[in-house]
Design a protein around this motif. Structure first.
Motif, short mmCIF file in Angstrom:
data_model
loop_
_atom_site.label_atom_id
_atom_site.label_comp_id
_atom_site.label_asym_id
_atom_site.label_seq_id
_atom_site.Cartn_x
_atom_site.Cartn_y
_atom_site.Cartn_z
N ALA A 1 25.36 -12.52 61.43
CA ALA A 1 26.12 -11.85 62.77
C ALA A 1 26.56 -12.87 63.61
O ALA A 1 27.74 -12.43 64.23
CB ALA A 1 25.28 -10.64 63.22
N ARG A 2 25.82 -13.81 64.00
CA ARG A 2 26.34 -14.59 64.88
C ARG A 2 27.56 -15.38 64.59
O ARG A 2 28.09 -16.38 65.29
CB ARG A 2 25.41 -15.53 65.42
CG ARG A 2 24.48 -14.76 66.22
CD ARG A 2 23.30 -15.86 67.11
NE ARG A 2 22.47 -16.51 66.13
CZ ARG A 2 21.36 -16.36 65.54
NH1 ARG A 2 20.65 -15.13 65.78
NH2 ARG A 2 20.61 -17.22 64.84
N ALA B 1 16.39 -5.45 56.57
CA ALA B 1 16.68 -6.39 57.41
C ALA B 1 18.18 -6.14 58.31
O ALA B 1 18.20 -6.60 59.49
CB ALA B 1 16.53 -7.89 57.13
N GLY B 2 19.19 -5.44 57.57
CA GLY B 2 20.20 -5.75 58.10
C GLY B 2 20.79 -4.27 59.27
O GLY B 2 21.51 -4.51 59.68
N VAL B 3 19.65 -3.59 59.17
CA VAL B 3 19.92 -2.36 60.13
C VAL B 3 20.18 -2.96 61.50
O VAL B 3 20.94 -2.31 62.44
CB VAL B 3 18.55 -1.61 60.33
CG1 VAL B 3 18.79 -0.35 61.17
CG2 VAL B 3 18.46 -0.91 58.74
N ALA B 4 19.19 -3.86 62.11
CA ALA B 4 18.94 -4.08 63.49
C ALA B 4 20.46 -4.81 63.67
O ALA B 4 20.92 -4.83 65.04
CB ALA B 4 17.95 -4.99 63.82
N TYR C 1 24.42 -4.64 59.98
CA TYR C 1 25.06 -5.04 58.77
C TYR C 1 26.33 -5.99 58.78
O TYR C 1 27.30 -5.35 58.30
CB TYR C 1 25.41 -3.59 57.39
CG TYR C 1 24.00 -3.06 57.42
CD1 TYR C 1 23.18 -3.47 56.50
CD2 TYR C 1 24.04 -1.64 57.98
CE1 TYR C 1 21.95 -2.74 56.16
CE2 TYR C 1 22.76 -0.87 57.68
CZ TYR C 1 21.73 -1.59 56.65
OH TYR C 1 20.72 -0.72 56.75
N PRO C 2 26.08 -6.95 59.11
CA PRO C 2 27.17 -8.08 59.39
C PRO C 2 27.75 -8.66 58.24
O PRO C 2 28.79 -9.36 58.24
CB PRO C 2 26.39 -9.02 60.30
CG PRO C 2 25.16 -9.21 59.81
CD PRO C 2 24.71 -7.58 59.34
N GLY C 3 27.25 -8.23 57.27
CA GLY C 3 27.80 -9.16 55.77
C GLY C 3 28.37 -7.71 55.05
O GLY C 3 27.87 -6.75 54.77
N VAL C 4 29.22 -8.37 54.02
CA VAL C 4 29.77 -7.13 52.91
C VAL C 4 29.53 -7.94 51.67
O VAL C 4 29.73 -9.19 51.62
CB VAL C 4 31.09 -6.65 53.20
CG1 VAL C 4 31.87 -7.98 52.90
CG2 VAL C 4 31.60 -5.61 52.26
#
Length: 514
Positions: free
Chosen positions: A93-94, A110-113, A116-119
């Motif tokens: 995400a960063r 883990a992507g909830v917080a 979901y910064p990745g596809v």
């Protein structure tokens, strides 16, 4: 505070900032000198990917792939974060990584917080024997034995081992493995889980290769179930950082293109692949061969035709979407999630199939093309005699859901069919096993009539599974037991409640004798 003191403090802060600025500038200057005076200067960009030591990820960081990328102007840096999924997703995400690997379950959770910064741009592999629940023979014989007593199981938290245990708990209805129960013995890695099993501290352990094979070398242990008997349960995917996939699509395309070419080379030359793995892992060739056998890598053709979203040109089974939705259902039922956390509850929002479809369509030379396996676990079910059915080993009973026929009837209600649809979703992960459909009745009334009614109800369930979900008739064995196998009455259960539970249909998975 006096004016002189304020001035002095201001000068101090300014001086400190100046010193830090000089240090930072000097470090960047030195780093740039290293870059400009080395072969790295020929690379037009760097690709950073977060990984861990799972064998399925090796082709993404292999010497061969680094060489291929270097030839087209990219340097590849792989960062092993020790499978710290929450931090991996946060770093993605960063913008610290271009890509990251993850299992579907770990990313959903883990992507909830990090929103979901990745596809998902590709499916990497599926565990096909690389993970297994191994138990002491004198403690646990089957999955159903987990429902009794207070089993203790060693596993690595927040890992595929953890998700395998949660899936079994949900799919087979194992209350002793429920959230908050004292069954978990958390350890740091499969090797530690194996140590706990060997020391007698636990009854079973969820392991990954080569520790599965190391455990089974001892005749006192056996495999309760492994991912070689599952489908679309533990799936590894490649995540591209969302902004980067939009702003720098060429980088994503080049990386995938070279990766799939490298994967094809390894498929064509398995000796090269296993030799590289042996050098990388420092394991014996026999151990490496076992590890490789436990992984099913997904080719470009399989990504397009089996896993990713379909298009008008290339239809797909969209197995990845099914896998994501199944993970959400398991984590919700287990209690890890309160609700569907996906954006708009839509699994498609996590996936971008355009890159693999583009590569597939552009490949006129056929370097990527080749028939994908339509069903990774396709099984031809031969007809069995009653004696052959009786000889099969019981693997476990799927979670019982209320199938409430009307009194004296074998006709499925709408609610019954909805329950069977949910059971079939769970069953879809275990295509290697046959299914015995066991009908039971209450204990009142004529015993022979009860047996005939329970047989008819079991056959109604089998017909529904065949006609609605295309489950082969040869895979199923409907049997009516009448009231001969009543449930154990609970200590605080009324007679009325007990009699209500007795009429039921159970789906029991059966496997060949080991």
């Amino acid at each position: 505070m006096s004016g002189h003191v304020k001035v002095a403090m201001g000068l101090f802060v300014a001086g400190a900032l100046a010193l830090f600025g000089y240090w930072f500038w000097n470090e960047r200057k030195v780093e740039n000198a290293f870059y400009q005076t080395s072969d790295a200067a020929g690379a037009k960009d760097k690709i950073r990917i977060a990984v861990d030591s799972w064998v399925g990820y090796y082709p993404l960081c292999s010497v061969g792939l680094k060489r291929r990328l270097r030839e087209v102007g990219y340097s590849l840096e792989c960062v092993d974060d020790g499978a710290n999924y929450p931090e991996r997703i946060n770093a993605l995400a960063r913008g610290e990584y271009d890509f990251a690997v993850a299992t579907v379950d770990s990313y959903v959770h883990a992507g909830v917080a990090a929103r979901y910064p990745g596809v998902v741009v590709a499916v990497i592999d599926e565990s096909k024997g690389g993970d297994a629940l191994v138990a002491r023979k004198d403690k646990l014989a089957s999955i159903d034995d987990l429902k009794k007593g207070s089993p203790h199981i060693a596993l690595t938290p927040n890992s595929p081992s953890d998700y395998l245990a949660k899936s079994l708990s949900v799919h087979f209805g194992i209350p002793t493995l429920a959230r908050g129960k004292p069954w978990r013995a958390e350890v740091a890695g499969s090797g530690e889980a194996l140590k706990s099993l060997r020391s007698g501290k636990v009854d079973a352990a969820v392991l990954w290769e080569p520790d599965v094979s190391r455990a089974l070398a001892n005749e006192n242990y056996h495999r309760i179930i492994g991912t070689e008997k599952t489908q679309r349960l533990i799936v590894d995917v490649l995540l591209a950082q969302r902004e980067r996939s939009h702003d720098q699509p060429e980088k994503v395309k080049v990386f995938l293109q070279q990766y799939f070419r490298m994967l094809k080379q390894y498929r064509d030359d398995s000796n090269l692949f296993e030799q590289e793995l042996a050098d990388f892992t420092k394991l014996k060739p026999a151990e490496v061969a076992v590890m490789v056998k436990g992984v099913k890598w997904a080719s470009l053709a399989e990504n397009v035709e089996l896993w990713m979203a379909h298009t008008a040109e290339v239809p797909s089974q969209e197995a990845l979407i099914s896998s994501i939705e199944s993970v959400v259902a398991v984590l919700k039922e287990y209690g890890d999630l309160d609700a569907n956390p996906l954006p708009d509850g839509d699994a498609y929002r996590l996936v971008n199939s355009a890159f693999v479809h583009g590569l597939y369509q552009e490949s006129e030379t056929g370097i990527f093309k080749g028939a994908a396996q339509a069903n990774q676990n396709a099984n031809e079910y031969a007809e069995l005699s009653d004696a052959q059915w009786a000889a099969l080993r019981e693997v476990g009973t799927l979670k019982m859901r209320p199938i409430s026929f009307a009194s004296g009837s074998d006709i499925l209600t709408i609610e019954d069919k909805e329950q069977l649809d949910q059971i079939t979703e769970n069953l879809s992960h275990y295509p290697s096993f046959r299914v015995e459909i066991r009908g039971h009745s209450g204990v009142r009334g004529d015993a022979e009539e009860n047996k005939l009614l329970s047989q008819s109800r079991a056959e109604s369930v089998a017909r529904y599974l065949e006609l609605t979900h295309n489950i082969p008739t040869a895979r199923m064995h409907p049997v009516g037991f009448g009231g001969s196998k009543p449930l154990v009455r609970q200590s605080d259960e009324s007679e009325r409640a007990y009699n209500y539970r007795l009429p039921r249909v159970e789906l029991v998975l059966l496997g060949a004798e080991l």
